[in-house]
Design a protein around this motif. Structure first.
Motif, PDB file in Angstrom:
ATOM      1  N   LYS A 185     -28.969 -59.701  13.119  1.00 55.62           N
ATOM      2  CA  LYS A 185     -29.638 -60.091  14.354  1.00 55.62           C
ATOM      3  C   LYS A 185     -31.125 -60.187  14.065  1.00 55.62           C
ATOM      4  CE  LYS A 185     -30.237 -55.429  16.195  1.00 55.62           C
ATOM      5  NZ  LYS A 185     -30.033 -54.542  17.323  1.00 55.62           N
ATOM      6  N   LYS A 186     -31.836 -60.831  14.957  1.00 53.65           N
ATOM      7  CA  LYS A 186     -33.272 -60.994  14.760  1.00 53.65           C
ATOM      8  C   LYS A 186     -33.982 -59.645  14.866  1.00 53.65           C
ATOM      9  CE  LYS A 186     -33.501 -65.777  16.115  1.00 53.65           C
ATOM     10  NZ  LYS A 186     -34.154 -66.801  16.898  1.00 53.65           N
ATOM     11  N   ALA A 187     -35.084 -59.531  14.146  1.00 49.74           N
ATOM     12  CA  ALA A 187     -35.885 -58.310  14.178  1.00 49.74           C
ATOM     13  C   ALA A 187     -36.538 -58.155  15.547  1.00 49.74           C
ATOM     14  CB  ALA A 187     -36.969 -58.371  13.097  1.00 49.74           C
ATOM     15  N   ASN A 188     -36.762 -56.919  15.942  1.00 46.77           N
ATOM     16  CA  ASN A 188     -37.521 -56.658  17.170  1.00 46.77           C
ATOM     17  C   ASN A 188     -38.967 -57.085  16.959  1.00 46.77           C
ATOM     18  OD1 ASN A 188     -35.297 -55.505  18.385  1.00 46.77           O
ATOM     19  ND2 ASN A 188     -35.880 -53.422  17.847  1.00 46.77           N
ATOM     20  N   ALA A 189     -39.591 -57.568  18.010  1.00 48.69           N
ATOM     21  CA  ALA A 189     -41.008 -57.934  17.948  1.00 48.69           C
ATOM     22  C   ALA A 189     -41.803 -56.943  18.778  1.00 48.69           C
ATOM     23  CB  ALA A 189     -41.219 -59.345  18.477  1.00 48.69           C
ATOM     24  N   THR A 190     -42.794 -56.340  18.158  1.00 45.11           N
ATOM     25  CA  THR A 190     -43.704 -55.450  18.868  1.00 45.11           C
ATOM     26  C   THR A 190     -45.124 -55.908  18.568  1.00 45.11           C
ATOM     27  OG1 THR A 190     -43.747 -53.884  17.028  1.00 45.11           O
ATOM     28  CG2 THR A 190     -42.143 -53.461  18.766  1.00 45.11           C
TER      29      THR A 190
ATOM     30  N   PRO B 155     -44.406 -58.505   2.320  1.00 44.98           N
ATOM     31  CA  PRO B 155     -43.728 -57.248   2.632  1.00 44.98           C
ATOM     32  C   PRO B 155     -44.683 -56.250   3.284  1.00 44.98           C
ATOM     33  CG  PRO B 155     -44.182 -57.370   0.286  1.00 44.98           C
ATOM     34  CD  PRO B 155     -44.556 -58.705   0.875  1.00 44.98           C
ATOM     35  N   ALA B 156     -44.125 -55.408   4.137  1.00 46.76           N
ATOM     36  CA  ALA B 156     -44.922 -54.375   4.800  1.00 46.76           C
ATOM     37  C   ALA B 156     -45.242 -53.253   3.818  1.00 46.76           C
ATOM     38  CB  ALA B 156     -44.164 -53.827   6.002  1.00 46.76           C
TER      39      ALA B 156
ATOM     40  N   ALA C 262     -49.333 -54.714  18.848  1.00 48.76           N
ATOM     41  CA  ALA C 262     -50.270 -53.591  19.017  1.00 48.76           C
ATOM     42  C   ALA C 262     -51.669 -54.064  18.654  1.00 48.76           C
ATOM     43  CB  ALA C 262     -49.849 -52.429  18.131  1.00 48.76           C
ATOM     44  N   LYS C 263     -52.595 -53.128  18.592  1.00 50.89           N
ATOM     45  CA  LYS C 263     -53.986 -53.457  18.250  1.00 50.89           C
ATOM     46  C   LYS C 263     -54.088 -53.998  16.818  1.00 50.89           C
ATOM     47  CE  LYS C 263     -58.581 -51.421  18.049  1.00 50.89           C
ATOM     48  NZ  LYS C 263     -59.367 -50.193  18.228  1.00 50.89           N
ATOM     49  N   GLY C 264     -53.328 -53.407  15.918  1.00 48.79           N
ATOM     50  CA  GLY C 264     -53.351 -53.832  14.515  1.00 48.79           C
ATOM     51  C   GLY C 264     -52.104 -54.625  14.157  1.00 48.79           C
ATOM     52  N   ILE C 265     -52.021 -54.990  12.904  1.00 42.59           N
ATOM     53  CA  ILE C 265     -50.875 -55.750  12.406  1.00 42.59           C
ATOM     54  C   ILE C 265     -49.684 -54.821  12.272  1.00 42.59           C
ATOM     55  CG2 ILE C 265     -49.959 -57.042  10.445  1.00 42.59           C
ATOM     56  CD1 ILE C 265     -52.842 -58.010   9.968  1.00 42.59           C
ATOM     57  N   GLY C 266     -48.579 -55.226  12.877  1.00 42.97           N
ATOM     58  CA  GLY C 266     -47.357 -54.444  12.826  1.00 42.97           C
ATOM     59  C   GLY C 266     -46.392 -54.990  11.796  1.00 42.97           C
ATOM     60  N   SER C 267     -45.147 -54.570  11.920  1.00 38.19           N
ATOM     61  CA  SER C 267     -44.127 -55.009  10.972  1.00 38.19           C
ATOM     62  C   SER C 267     -42.878 -55.456  11.718  1.00 38.19           C
ATOM     63  CB  SER C 267     -43.793 -53.883   9.987  1.00 38.19           C
ATOM     64  OG  SER C 267     -43.277 -52.768  10.675  1.00 38.19           O
TER      65      SER C 267
ATOM     66  N   ILE D  44     -28.689 -54.443   4.049  1.00 37.77           N
ATOM     67  CA  ILE D  44     -29.996 -54.637   3.419  1.00 37.77           C
ATOM     68  C   ILE D  44     -31.035 -54.729   4.528  1.00 37.77           C
ATOM     69  CG2 ILE D  44     -31.404 -56.194   2.010  1.00 37.77           C
ATOM     70  CD1 ILE D  44     -28.745 -56.984   0.609  1.00 37.77           C
ATOM     71  N   LYS D  45     -32.061 -53.909   4.413  1.00 36.20           N
ATOM     72  CA  LYS D  45     -33.157 -53.960   5.382  1.00 36.20           C
ATOM     73  C   LYS D  45     -34.405 -54.446   4.664  1.00 36.20           C
ATOM     74  CE  LYS D  45     -31.240 -50.711   8.568  1.00 36.20           C
ATOM     75  NZ  LYS D  45     -31.447 -49.620   9.471  1.00 36.20           N
ATOM     76  N   ILE D  46     -35.036 -55.454   5.261  1.00 36.81           N
ATOM     77  CA  ILE D  46     -36.266 -56.031   4.718  1.00 36.81           C
ATOM     78  C   ILE D  46     -37.347 -55.858   5.772  1.00 36.81           C
ATOM     79  CG2 ILE D  46     -37.377 -58.134   3.872  1.00 36.81           C
ATOM     80  CD1 ILE D  46     -34.560 -59.144   3.092  1.00 36.81           C
ATOM     81  N   THR D  47     -38.421 -55.161   5.423  1.00 34.03           N
ATOM     82  CA  THR D  47     -39.506 -54.919   6.364  1.00 34.03           C
ATOM     83  C   THR D  47     -40.712 -55.749   5.949  1.00 34.03           C
ATOM     84  OG1 THR D  47     -38.665 -52.680   6.677  1.00 34.03           O
ATOM     85  CG2 THR D  47     -40.864 -53.139   7.525  1.00 34.03           C
TER      86      THR D  47
END
Length: 142
Positions: A113-118, A25-26, A120-125, A62-65
């Motif tokens: 639907k599938k989560a957006n993918a982003t 989990p984030a 960056a320099k560090g680990i995202g969510s 339900i949102k799972i990050t």
């Protein structure tokens, strides 16, 4: 004077999708459960007569990050694919519980639907949105 001490431990919040226990989990808010129905709504007439309407809508959002490195992203992506490829036969059992408290959600869910993918320099969510039909107790902690 009597004092009451309650404790919460985020590691004791468990989410199980089918046979998979969600991992990675984030940071910060990692699960949210929101009823879709109106609950109990009311209206008032000109003479002050109040009428109530009770929603029997069992749906929840339900949102799972998750951290982008979580293997649970692969599982959720596959669950979404199975549902689409099977023509809607890919709903799965869901269980969310706080083992240190009484909050509990159980039912059947699907990935909207599938989560957006982003990247960056560090680990995202990755934020996954599920829709579920089930029972929800929003309880306290021990």
């Amino acid at each position: 004077m009597a004092y009451e001490l309650k404790s919460y431990d985020s590691k004791q919040v468990k989410c199980v999708l089918g046979a998979h226990t969600v991992t990675g989990p984030a940071d910060d808010t990692f699960i949210s459960i929101e009823p879709q129905g109106d609950g109990v709504s009311s209206s008032v007439g000109v003479y002050g007569d109040v009428s109530r309407s009770i929603s029997h809508d069992p749906r929840h959002t339900i949102k799972i990050t998750l951290q982008q490195t979580s293997r649970s992203n692969d599982v959720l992506s596959s669950l979404c694919d199975v549902d689409r490829l099977s023509g809607g036969a890919g709903a799965f059992p869901i269980l969310i519980t706080d083992l240190r408290g009484s909050t509990l959600f159980t039912g059947m869910a699907w990935v909207q639907k599938k989560a957006n993918a982003t990247f960056a320099k560090g680990i995202g969510s990755r934020e996954w949105t599920l829709e579920a039909v089930g029972g929800f107790t929003n309880g306290g902690n021990d």
